[in-house]
Motif scaffolding. Structure first.
Motif, PDB file in Angstrom:
ATOM      1  N   ASP A 156      45.605  32.327  54.705  1.00  0.00           N
ATOM      2  CA  ASP A 156      46.383  33.240  54.896  1.00  0.00           C
ATOM      3  C   ASP A 156      46.328  34.415  54.065  1.00  0.00           C
ATOM      4  OD1 ASP A 156      48.137  31.600  56.417  1.00  0.00           O
ATOM      5  OD2 ASP A 156      49.396  31.043  54.877  1.00  0.00           O
ATOM      6  N   LEU A 157      45.738  34.256  53.162  1.00  0.00           N
ATOM      7  CA  LEU A 157      45.209  35.452  52.125  1.00  0.00           C
ATOM      8  C   LEU A 157      44.309  36.197  52.907  1.00  0.00           C
ATOM      9  CD1 LEU A 157      44.953  37.172  49.554  1.00  0.00           C
ATOM     10  CD2 LEU A 157      43.153  35.767  48.853  1.00  0.00           C
ATOM     11  N   LEU A 158      43.296  35.541  53.537  1.00  0.00           N
ATOM     12  CA  LEU A 158      42.317  36.371  54.231  1.00  0.00           C
ATOM     13  C   LEU A 158      42.872  37.158  55.556  1.00  0.00           C
ATOM     14  CD1 LEU A 158      39.256  37.097  54.378  1.00  0.00           C
ATOM     15  CD2 LEU A 158      38.697  34.891  55.713  1.00  0.00           C
ATOM     16  N   ALA A 159      43.690  36.547  56.186  1.00  0.00           N
ATOM     17  CA  ALA A 159      44.215  37.325  57.354  1.00  0.00           C
ATOM     18  C   ALA A 159      44.960  38.232  57.108  1.00  0.00           C
ATOM     19  CB  ALA A 159      45.163  35.857  58.101  1.00  0.00           C
ATOM     20  N   LYS A 160      45.850  38.158  55.968  1.00  0.00           N
ATOM     21  CA  LYS A 160      46.766  39.330  55.364  1.00  0.00           C
ATOM     22  C   LYS A 160      45.951  40.445  54.902  1.00  0.00           C
ATOM     23  CE  LYS A 160      48.998  40.212  51.616  1.00  0.00           C
ATOM     24  NZ  LYS A 160      48.990  39.819  50.166  1.00  0.00           N
ATOM     25  N   LEU A 161      44.888  40.134  54.286  1.00  0.00           N
ATOM     26  CA  LEU A 161      44.051  41.440  53.802  1.00  0.00           C
ATOM     27  C   LEU A 161      43.443  42.008  54.946  1.00  0.00           C
ATOM     28  CD1 LEU A 161      42.661  39.801  50.282  1.00  0.00           C
ATOM     29  CD2 LEU A 161      44.545  41.203  50.852  1.00  0.00           C
TER      30      LEU A 161
ATOM     31  N   ALA B 273      38.998  47.961  35.013  1.00  0.00           N
ATOM     32  CA  ALA B 273      40.419  47.911  35.536  1.00  0.00           C
ATOM     33  C   ALA B 273      40.444  47.776  36.980  1.00  0.00           C
ATOM     34  CB  ALA B 273      40.854  49.352  35.084  1.00  0.00           C
ATOM     35  N   ARG B 274      39.571  48.018  37.984  1.00  0.00           N
ATOM     36  CA  ARG B 274      39.457  47.986  39.345  1.00  0.00           C
ATOM     37  C   ARG B 274      39.397  46.525  39.615  1.00  0.00           C
ATOM     38  NH1 ARG B 274      41.325  48.768  43.086  1.00  0.00           N
ATOM     39  NH2 ARG B 274      39.622  49.063  44.811  1.00  0.00           N
ATOM     40  N   ALA B 275      38.483  45.641  38.793  1.00  0.00           N
ATOM     41  CA  ALA B 275      38.267  44.337  38.927  1.00  0.00           C
ATOM     42  C   ALA B 275      39.750  43.849  38.724  1.00  0.00           C
ATOM     43  CB  ALA B 275      37.250  43.700  37.479  1.00  0.00           C
ATOM     44  N   VAL B 276      40.491  44.137  37.564  1.00  0.00           N
ATOM     45  CA  VAL B 276      41.849  43.254  37.240  1.00  0.00           C
ATOM     46  C   VAL B 276      42.701  43.540  38.600  1.00  0.00           C
ATOM     47  CG1 VAL B 276      43.870  43.429  35.908  1.00  0.00           C
ATOM     48  CG2 VAL B 276      41.580  43.534  34.780  1.00  0.00           C
ATOM     49  N   GLU B 277      42.825  44.669  39.003  1.00  0.00           N
ATOM     50  CA  GLU B 277      43.506  45.308  40.193  1.00  0.00           C
ATOM     51  C   GLU B 277      43.156  44.340  41.394  1.00  0.00           C
ATOM     52  OE1 GLU B 277      43.940  49.932  39.336  1.00  0.00           O
ATOM     53  OE2 GLU B 277      43.273  49.253  41.369  1.00  0.00           O
ATOM     54  N   LEU B 278      41.903  44.328  41.638  1.00  0.00           N
ATOM     55  CA  LEU B 278      41.486  43.249  42.657  1.00  0.00           C
ATOM     56  C   LEU B 278      41.707  41.943  42.782  1.00  0.00           C
ATOM     57  CD1 LEU B 278      37.486  44.223  43.677  1.00  0.00           C
ATOM     58  CD2 LEU B 278      39.504  44.186  45.201  1.00  0.00           C
ATOM     59  N   MET B 279      41.718  41.483  41.481  1.00  0.00           N
ATOM     60  CA  MET B 279      42.115  39.959  41.095  1.00  0.00           C
ATOM     61  C   MET B 279      43.656  39.744  41.371  1.00  0.00           C
ATOM     62  SD  MET B 279      39.942  39.095  37.721  1.00  0.00           S
ATOM     63  CE  MET B 279      40.671  37.488  37.443  1.00  0.00           C
ATOM     64  N   GLU B 280      44.421  40.745  40.963  1.00  0.00           N
ATOM     65  CA  GLU B 280      45.938  40.757  41.319  1.00  0.00           C
ATOM     66  C   GLU B 280      46.039  40.872  42.775  1.00  0.00           C
ATOM     67  OE1 GLU B 280      47.357  43.936  38.850  1.00  0.00           O
ATOM     68  OE2 GLU B 280      47.588  42.456  37.178  1.00  0.00           O
ATOM     69  N   TRP B 281      45.092  41.819  43.356  1.00  0.00           N
ATOM     70  CA  TRP B 281      45.474  41.738  44.798  1.00  0.00           C
ATOM     71  C   TRP B 281      45.201  40.675  45.586  1.00  0.00           C
ATOM     72  CZ3 TRP B 281      41.189  43.150  48.462  1.00  0.00           C
ATOM     73  CH2 TRP B 281      41.888  43.875  49.680  1.00  0.00           C
ATOM     74  N   VAL B 282      44.072  39.688  45.309  1.00  0.00           N
ATOM     75  CA  VAL B 282      43.996  38.367  45.885  1.00  0.00           C
ATOM     76  C   VAL B 282      44.706  37.273  45.472  1.00  0.00           C
ATOM     77  CG1 VAL B 282      41.571  39.206  46.576  1.00  0.00           C
ATOM     78  CG2 VAL B 282      41.841  37.864  44.522  1.00  0.00           C
TER      79      VAL B 282
ATOM     80  N   ALA C 176      45.664  37.887  35.779  1.00  0.00           N
ATOM     81  CA  ALA C 176      44.153  38.406  36.078  1.00  0.00           C
ATOM     82  C   ALA C 176      44.039  38.995  34.754  1.00  0.00           C
ATOM     83  CB  ALA C 176      44.519  39.372  37.265  1.00  0.00           C
ATOM     84  N   ARG C 177      44.627  39.808  34.077  1.00  0.00           N
ATOM     85  CA  ARG C 177      44.171  40.533  32.933  1.00  0.00           C
ATOM     86  C   ARG C 177      43.668  39.802  31.985  1.00  0.00           C
ATOM     87  NH1 ARG C 177      45.684  45.655  32.184  1.00  0.00           N
ATOM     88  NH2 ARG C 177      47.340  45.486  34.160  1.00  0.00           N
ATOM     89  N   GLU C 178      44.228  38.427  31.690  1.00  0.00           N
ATOM     90  CA  GLU C 178      43.952  37.554  30.483  1.00  0.00           C
ATOM     91  C   GLU C 178      42.499  36.954  31.265  1.00  0.00           C
ATOM     92  OE1 GLU C 178      47.102  37.153  31.746  1.00  0.00           O
ATOM     93  OE2 GLU C 178      47.540  38.939  30.328  1.00  0.00           O
ATOM     94  N   ARG C 179      42.369  36.719  32.569  1.00  0.00           N
ATOM     95  CA  ARG C 179      41.294  35.881  33.185  1.00  0.00           C
ATOM     96  C   ARG C 179      39.970  36.693  33.296  1.00  0.00           C
ATOM     97  NH1 ARG C 179      42.725  30.825  36.241  1.00  0.00           N
ATOM     98  NH2 ARG C 179      41.057  30.011  35.257  1.00  0.00           N
ATOM     99  N   VAL C 180      39.988  38.044  33.291  1.00  0.00           N
ATOM    100  CA  VAL C 180      39.223  38.755  33.963  1.00  0.00           C
ATOM    101  C   VAL C 180      37.648  38.703  33.147  1.00  0.00           C
ATOM    102  CG1 VAL C 180      39.656  40.762  32.620  1.00  0.00           C
ATOM    103  CG2 VAL C 180      38.588  41.136  34.549  1.00  0.00           C
TER     104      VAL C 180
END
Ligand code: ADP
Ligand code: MG
Length: 324
Positions: free
Chosen positions: A194-199, A129-138, A143-147
């Protein structure tokens, strides 16, 4: 200070002799700060980073001097177990090529989840479940289908996002990104950066961003360190450098980036090639390529002169360089 590299020296023993890859590097990064490390290929950027991460190949590499202070501790004096712990949760690295950094036979969800299982003792289901959250985060759609998919089933940009998720999963204090977007299409490069800078700002991490793309640097870095032949030749807050570089090498690098406002103009290239590290030129290593070079430059290795409070230049004639 989060990370402080002091007078770091690294050599490689090769058939052609001793390659002096890192020759007294100093740099530092605070929490929440981005340091961009610039320089042509072979200038020692990655080797310095590998020494910080504790992943240098030894042999052939050998750290022959210096200190690497991380949260005040000298990493070079720690045992392998302590270093491994820091590598997991204290600092993480992002590489150019996600395909060779990710495990091809494990699903993305299993790889992401593994971080939480190993480091936080999480159960498989919760880790998933955390993995899915992380994938959404980035920013990975669906994400749920591709995990359950494998790395090769993702595009280059999406894979790079997954590697960023892996690196940031445990919210490390320091990230080292070694040319994280070089292998991507130009449009995707900007999105990933941009993603990297944001996170990074979300988590207030320190970021060492290795790149030869000066265009990227202006947007995301707080300060820069320019490397040449294993040394820092200029260090400065990013805006100062763009206004007026204080080293002829930095000037050459800046002049060689394409700029939208200079369309049609011919690109400048620094003449010649970086030196062979088994026989670095005497005095200032840049002198054979330098438009300002004179006798003193061939004879005397410049220290990092203090240009101003936060700026340094390893050029005997930095005042001249600064004037333009
Ligand atoms: P860059 O600035 O492009 O990241 P590197 O830090 O990777 O440059 O490499 C700097 C130099 O260190 C190389 O030009 C090479 O001479 C030497 N070097 C790096 N890795 C190795 C290795 N595994 N074996 C021998 N020499 C190496
Ligand atoms: Mg490199």
């Amino acid at each position: 200070m989060l990370l402080e590299v002091r007078d770091l020296r690294v050599e490689f023993h090769t058939r052609d002799g001793v390659a002096k890859a890192v020759n007294g590097v100093n740099y530092s990064v605070e929490a929440g700060e981005t340091l961009a490390v610039l320089g042509e290929s072979g200038s020692g950027k990655s080797v310095t980073a590998q020494a910080v991460m504790g992943i240098l190949d030894t042999p052939p590499g050998k750290i022959t001097g210096g200190e690497i202070l991380f949260q005040g501790k000298d990493l070079l004096r720690l045992g392998e177990e302590e270093r491994r712990q820091i590598r997991g949760a204290g600092m993480a690295m992002i590489f150019q090529d996600a395909l060779s950094s990710l495990n091809p036979v494990l699903s993305v969800g299993d790889q992401l989840g593994e971080m939480f299982v190993v480091h936080q003792g999480m159960r498989r289901k919760a880790a998933r479940a955390r993995a899915v959250e992380l994938m959404e985060w980035v920013g990975i759609p669906g994400a749920r289908e591709r995990v359950g998919q494998y790395p090769h089933q993702f595009s280059g940009g999406m894979r790079q996002r997954i590697m960023i998720a892996m690196a940031l999963a445990l919210e490390p204090a320091l990230i080292i990104a070694d040319e994280p977007t070089t292998a991507l299409d130009v449009t995707v490069q900007a999105q990933v950066m941009d993603l990297l800078a944001k996170l990074q700002s979300e988590l207030a991490m320190g970021l060492v961003l290795i790149t030869h793309d000066l265009g990227v640097v202006a947007d995301v870095a707080d300060k820069i360190a320019v490397m040449y032949a294993g040394r820092i030749v200029e260090t400065a807050p990013v805006h100062d450098v763009y206004k007026a570089p204080a080293h002829p090498y930095t000037k050459g690098l800046l002049a060689s980036i394409p700029r939208l406002d200079h369309k049609g103009r011919e690109l400048y290239a620094i003449k010649g090639l970086p030196p062979n590290l088994t026989s670095i030129p005497s005095g200032c290593a840049f002198h054979p390529r330098c438009p300002l070079a004179r006798d003193r430059c061939r004879a005397e290795t410049p220290p990092l002169y203090e240009v101003s409070h936060e700026r340094g230049s390893a050029c005997h004639f930095w005042q001249e360089a600064l004037r333009g």
